[in-house]
Design a protein around this motif. Structure first.
Motif, PDB file in Angstrom:
ATOM      1  N   VAL A 134       0.828  -1.210   0.000  1.00  0.00           N
ATOM      2  CA  VAL A 134       0.000   0.000   0.000  1.00  0.00           C
ATOM      3  C   VAL A 134       0.861   1.258   0.000  1.00  0.00           C
ATOM      4  CG1 VAL A 134      -1.634   1.345   1.387  1.00  0.00           C
ATOM      5  CG2 VAL A 134      -2.006  -1.100   1.039  1.00  0.00           C
ATOM      6  N   LEU A 135       2.007   1.205   0.647  1.00  0.00           N
ATOM      7  CA  LEU A 135       2.893   2.371   0.683  1.00  0.00           C
ATOM      8  C   LEU A 135       3.655   2.550  -0.628  1.00  0.00           C
ATOM      9  CD1 LEU A 135       4.302   4.686   2.245  1.00  0.00           C
ATOM     10  CD2 LEU A 135       5.974   2.992   3.010  1.00  0.00           C
ATOM     11  N   LEU A 136       4.266   1.468  -1.100  1.00  0.00           N
ATOM     12  CA  LEU A 136       5.207   1.585  -2.214  1.00  0.00           C
ATOM     13  C   LEU A 136       4.562   1.564  -3.594  1.00  0.00           C
ATOM     14  CD1 LEU A 136       8.219  -0.578  -0.976  1.00  0.00           C
ATOM     15  CD2 LEU A 136       7.835   1.884  -0.752  1.00  0.00           C
ATOM     16  N   LEU A 137       3.431   0.870  -3.747  1.00  0.00           N
ATOM     17  CA  LEU A 137       2.810   0.815  -5.077  1.00  0.00           C
ATOM     18  C   LEU A 137       2.374   2.196  -5.564  1.00  0.00           C
ATOM     19  CD1 LEU A 137       1.959  -0.905  -7.457  1.00  0.00           C
ATOM     20  CD2 LEU A 137      -0.227  -1.342  -6.301  1.00  0.00           C
ATOM     21  N   PRO A 138       1.587   2.964  -4.789  1.00  0.00           N
ATOM     22  CA  PRO A 138       1.245   4.320  -5.257  1.00  0.00           C
ATOM     23  C   PRO A 138       2.471   5.204  -5.421  1.00  0.00           C
ATOM     24  CG  PRO A 138      -0.197   3.640  -3.450  1.00  0.00           C
ATOM     25  CD  PRO A 138       0.918   2.646  -3.518  1.00  0.00           C
ATOM     26  N   LEU A 139       3.450   5.044  -4.525  1.00  0.00           N
ATOM     27  CA  LEU A 139       4.664   5.854  -4.614  1.00  0.00           C
ATOM     28  C   LEU A 139       5.441   5.537  -5.889  1.00  0.00           C
ATOM     29  CD1 LEU A 139       6.436   7.924  -3.149  1.00  0.00           C
ATOM     30  CD2 LEU A 139       7.567   6.019  -1.989  1.00  0.00           C
ATOM     31  N   GLY A 140       5.593   4.247  -6.190  1.00  0.00           N
ATOM     32  CA  GLY A 140       6.314   3.858  -7.395  1.00  0.00           C
ATOM     33  C   GLY A 140       5.613   4.302  -8.661  1.00  0.00           C
ATOM     34  N   LEU A 141       4.296   4.138  -8.704  1.00  0.00           N
ATOM     35  CA  LEU A 141       3.535   4.573  -9.873  1.00  0.00           C
ATOM     36  C   LEU A 141       3.649   6.081 -10.068  1.00  0.00           C
ATOM     37  CD1 LEU A 141       0.305   2.387  -9.472  1.00  0.00           C
ATOM     38  CD2 LEU A 141       2.089   2.123 -11.201  1.00  0.00           C
ATOM     39  N   SER A 142       3.639   6.805  -8.947  1.00  0.00           N
ATOM     40  CA  SER A 142       3.722   8.261  -9.033  1.00  0.00           C
ATOM     41  C   SER A 142       5.079   8.710  -9.552  1.00  0.00           C
ATOM     42  CB  SER A 142       3.460   8.882  -7.657  1.00  0.00           C
ATOM     43  OG  SER A 142       3.502  10.290  -7.737  1.00  0.00           O
ATOM     44  N   LEU A 143       6.136   8.134  -9.011  1.00  0.00           N
ATOM     45  CA  LEU A 143       7.475   8.526  -9.462  1.00  0.00           C
ATOM     46  C   LEU A 143       7.678   8.192 -10.939  1.00  0.00           C
ATOM     47  CD1 LEU A 143       9.587   7.438  -6.359  1.00  0.00           C
ATOM     48  CD2 LEU A 143       8.999   9.770  -7.053  1.00  0.00           C
ATOM     49  N   SER A 144       7.148   7.056 -11.359  1.00  0.00           N
ATOM     50  CA  SER A 144       7.242   6.691 -12.775  1.00  0.00           C
ATOM     51  C   SER A 144       6.499   7.701 -13.635  1.00  0.00           C
ATOM     52  CB  SER A 144       6.668   5.286 -12.987  1.00  0.00           C
ATOM     53  OG  SER A 144       6.616   4.961 -14.359  1.00  0.00           O
ATOM     54  N   ARG A 145       5.304   8.072 -13.195  1.00  0.00           N
ATOM     55  CA  ARG A 145       4.516   9.057 -13.939  1.00  0.00           C
ATOM     56  C   ARG A 145       5.229  10.405 -13.968  1.00  0.00           C
ATOM     57  NH1 ARG A 145       1.369  10.369 -18.061  1.00  0.00           N
ATOM     58  NH2 ARG A 145      -0.433  11.671 -17.559  1.00  0.00           N
ATOM     59  N   TYR A 146       5.826  10.799 -12.850  1.00  0.00           N
ATOM     60  CA  TYR A 146       6.498  12.096 -12.766  1.00  0.00           C
ATOM     61  C   TYR A 146       7.658  12.171 -13.755  1.00  0.00           C
ATOM     62  CZ  TYR A 146       9.298  15.926 -10.919  1.00  0.00           C
ATOM     63  OH  TYR A 146      10.037  17.083 -10.807  1.00  0.00           O
ATOM     64  N   TYR A 147       8.512  11.165 -13.769  1.00  0.00           N
ATOM     65  CA  TYR A 147       9.723  11.225 -14.585  1.00  0.00           C
ATOM     66  C   TYR A 147       9.458  10.924 -16.057  1.00  0.00           C
ATOM     67  CZ  TYR A 147      12.439  11.765 -10.345  1.00  0.00           C
ATOM     68  OH  TYR A 147      12.965  12.250  -9.170  1.00  0.00           O
ATOM     69  N   ASN A 148       8.291  10.387 -16.368  1.00  0.00           N
ATOM     70  CA  ASN A 148       7.971  10.086 -17.763  1.00  0.00           C
ATOM     71  C   ASN A 148       6.940  11.040 -18.364  1.00  0.00           C
ATOM     72  OD1 ASN A 148       9.430   7.451 -18.501  1.00  0.00           O
ATOM     73  ND2 ASN A 148       8.501   6.932 -16.533  1.00  0.00           N
ATOM     74  N   TYR A 149       6.405  11.939 -17.533  1.00  0.00           N
ATOM     75  CA  TYR A 149       5.387  12.857 -18.033  1.00  0.00           C
ATOM     76  C   TYR A 149       6.040  13.921 -18.925  1.00  0.00           C
ATOM     77  CZ  TYR A 149       1.551  16.190 -18.243  1.00  0.00           C
ATOM     78  OH  TYR A 149       0.555  17.032 -18.685  1.00  0.00           O
ATOM     79  N   GLU A 150       5.469  14.141 -20.077  1.00  0.00           N
ATOM     80  CA  GLU A 150       5.959  15.159 -20.998  1.00  0.00           C
ATOM     81  C   GLU A 150       4.822  16.090 -21.385  1.00  0.00           C
ATOM     82  OE1 GLU A 150       7.884  13.489 -24.383  1.00  0.00           O
ATOM     83  OE2 GLU A 150       9.412  12.420 -23.222  1.00  0.00           O
TER      84      GLU A 150
END
Length: 537
Positions: free
Chosen positions: A206-222
């Protein structure tokens, strides 16, 4: 009792440490509610005959500590009525939120009496979200302390707000705290190793899944490249004396600052809340000296539009709005507005009336019941009868068709309200505010940080103009690209990227609290039925 009180206070301190604008301590949000849950469990397991009252009182004290330490700056904006008189008025925002929070915890206790611990904890989350939605919807609204706002300084963690809004953050915080609390209970109650491993695995997921998805979205968002030149101005006029500054002098300061940052392709100049501070009849604005002064400025900027705050009024022949007041010695009525206006090279004018009004200073909540406070609120620069407003958000359009969402000060913390304007066609968010009332406190920083959440929810740039406070630009990922200092005059120029795509949250708004309210009502009915069955037995 003392131990439970200390646990509740400790919980309040942890939440305070985690709250914006404090950096690097946001993770305390994931553990801050555990001591409060422990205190409630101790009370529920005790032999006291007044468990419900103890749960309410204990949690209220803990949440009062949290709220007061985070929004202490409210007192600064009230000192104008006197340091002693300001204390009881300040207690309203300090106490009202904690009372509602404690009410949610009391309902949790009632649910524990009626059903199992697991169902009661699930209901607690629904009760809490229902309280948060109530506190942004009624006339005493103050959603500043909505739990999901706590991630404003750690915006890389919550890029998925474009799907859930801030209520997704509330659910995330409660889910992590509840799992840690259940793990603590497992250790205390000597549960099997297998059960504890399941809880640990669930917490990590519950802690890491939303965090990981968010970081992936942040660094790949254009961002889609669609540039527009914007200038935001911070004139830095003392809010306690600004209404004594001659209008011509104030506008002259704003135009000089605007010229200093302008380029030939500048599309929007954004001035702060009540930049044009003299009350002006909207129907006659185009004939005023202030309008002519602005038009002379815009002549030099053929592509330019001015989006500015303005104090206005409208006159009616009858009282056809709830806030209309009768003109002295006349049969006519009038409304005052904290407004925004869009002025361009042409005759077209667009007005927007601030709709999320500050209780007290701009809106008399529950008018007749609190009428004795009218003299106090008049001293705050507000309208004792309440400002007028409009029922729906609006969009300003430039000469070239660029849509701007005019957001006035307090409206920054209403995600769904901003989303409605974006859904109507706004391609960027223009926030105009005056945060100097709170002086150099964390209030101005929190208000600025919350704007990041609106950028992420809607994937729109934010251009923020503050009279005194912090002006700046925030991109679609929530990054602060530019910002001014405190108590300085500034004009900032930025090419922003416009966006016309709609996020899931923009399209669907606050669906999470609507769902939670329905479930909370089901829980309330369950409590009543269980209580009825016990009495009958």
């Amino acid at each position: 009792m003392r131990k439970n009180l200390l646990l509740a206070v400790f919980s309040g301190l942890l939440l305070w440490i985690a709250w914006p604008p404090t950096s690097y301590t946001t993770f305390f949000l994931f553990v801050g509610l555990v001591p409060m849950l422990m205190a409630m469990e101790n009370i529920i397991q005790s032999n006291s005959s007044k468990k419900g009252r103890l749960v309410f009182a204990t949690t209220f004290i803990g949440f009062f500590v949290w709220n007061t330490l985070c929004i202490y700056w409210v007192y600064n904006s009230l000192k104008i009525i006197g340091p002693v008189a300001a204390i009881p008025v300040t207690l309203i925002p300090y106490s009202l939120g904690p009372l509602l929070m404690a009410g949610a915890c009391w309902l949790y206790y009632r649910m524990r009496v009626a059903t199992s611990r697991g169902w009661a904890l699930a209901a607690l989350v629904c009760f809490w979200i229902a309280y948060e939605y109530l506190h942004q919807s009624w006339e005493l609204n103050f959603p500043w302390m909505t739990l999901g706002n706590g991630f404003a300084v750690s915006h890389k963690w919550i890029q998925w707000y474009e799907y859930t809004g801030v209520y997704g953050g509330t659910v995330w915080i409660w889910a992590c705290n509840i799992l840690l609390y259940l793990l603590y209970l497992g250790l205390r109650e000597a549960q099997s190793k297998q059960q504890r491993l399941k809880l640990i695995s669930a917490f990590v997921l519950v802690l890491l899944l939303p965090l990981g998805l968010s970081l992936s979205r942040y660094y790949n968002y254009e961002e889609e490249i669609s540039p527009s030149g914007i200038v935001v101005v911070q004139p830095n006029i003392d809010p306690y004396t600004k209404f004594n500054v001659p209008p011509y002098e104030e506008i002259s300061t704003l135009t000089k600052l605007s010229d200093s940052a302008a380029l030939p392709n500048t599309e929007y100049f954004i001035w702060p809340e009540t930049a044009i501070s003299e009350d002006i009849n909207e129907d006659a604005f185009s004939g005023t000296p202030q309008f002519n002064q602005v038009k002379q400025f815009l002549v030099k900027h053929k592509n330019g539009n001015l989006l500015t705050g303005i104090s206005t009024y409208k006159i009616y022949n009858d009282a056809h709005t709830p806030t209309a007041q009768q003109l002295s010695g006349s049969s006519q009525f009038y409304d005052r507005f904290n407004a925004a206006v869009n002025i361009q090279n042409g005759e077209k004018l667009q007005f927007y009336h601030k709709s999320k009004l500050v209780p007290g200073a701009e809106l008399m909540p529950f008018g007749s019941a609190l009428s004795f406070l009218k003299p106090v609120f008049e001293h705050l620069g507000g309208s004792s009868g309440g400002y007028g407003s409009q029922n729906e958000p609006d969009v300003f359009y430039s000469q070239s068709g660029v849509g701007a969402d005019p957001v006035i000060c307090y409206e920054t913390i209403w995600g769904n309200w901003v989303a409605q304007s974006v859904k109507k066609g706004a391609q960027f968010i223009a926030i105009i505010t005056n945060d100097g009332w709170w002086e150099n406190t964390s209030g101005k920083d929190q208000h600025f940080d919350y704007a990041k959440l609106r950028a992420i929810e809607n994937r729109r740039w934010v251009a923020r103009s503050a009279n005194t406070g912090i002006s700046g630009f925030i991109n679609q990922r929530g990054d602060v690209v530019q910002q001014s200092g405190w108590w300085v005059r500034a004009a900032l120029r930025q090419n922003i990227n416009l966006n016309s795509r709609l996020t899931f949250y923009t399209q669907h708004g606050d669906y999470l609290p609507y769902t939670a309210i329905i479930l909370a009502c089901v829980g309330g009915v369950w409590i009543l039925l269980s209580s009825f069955r016990r009495r009958k037995a």
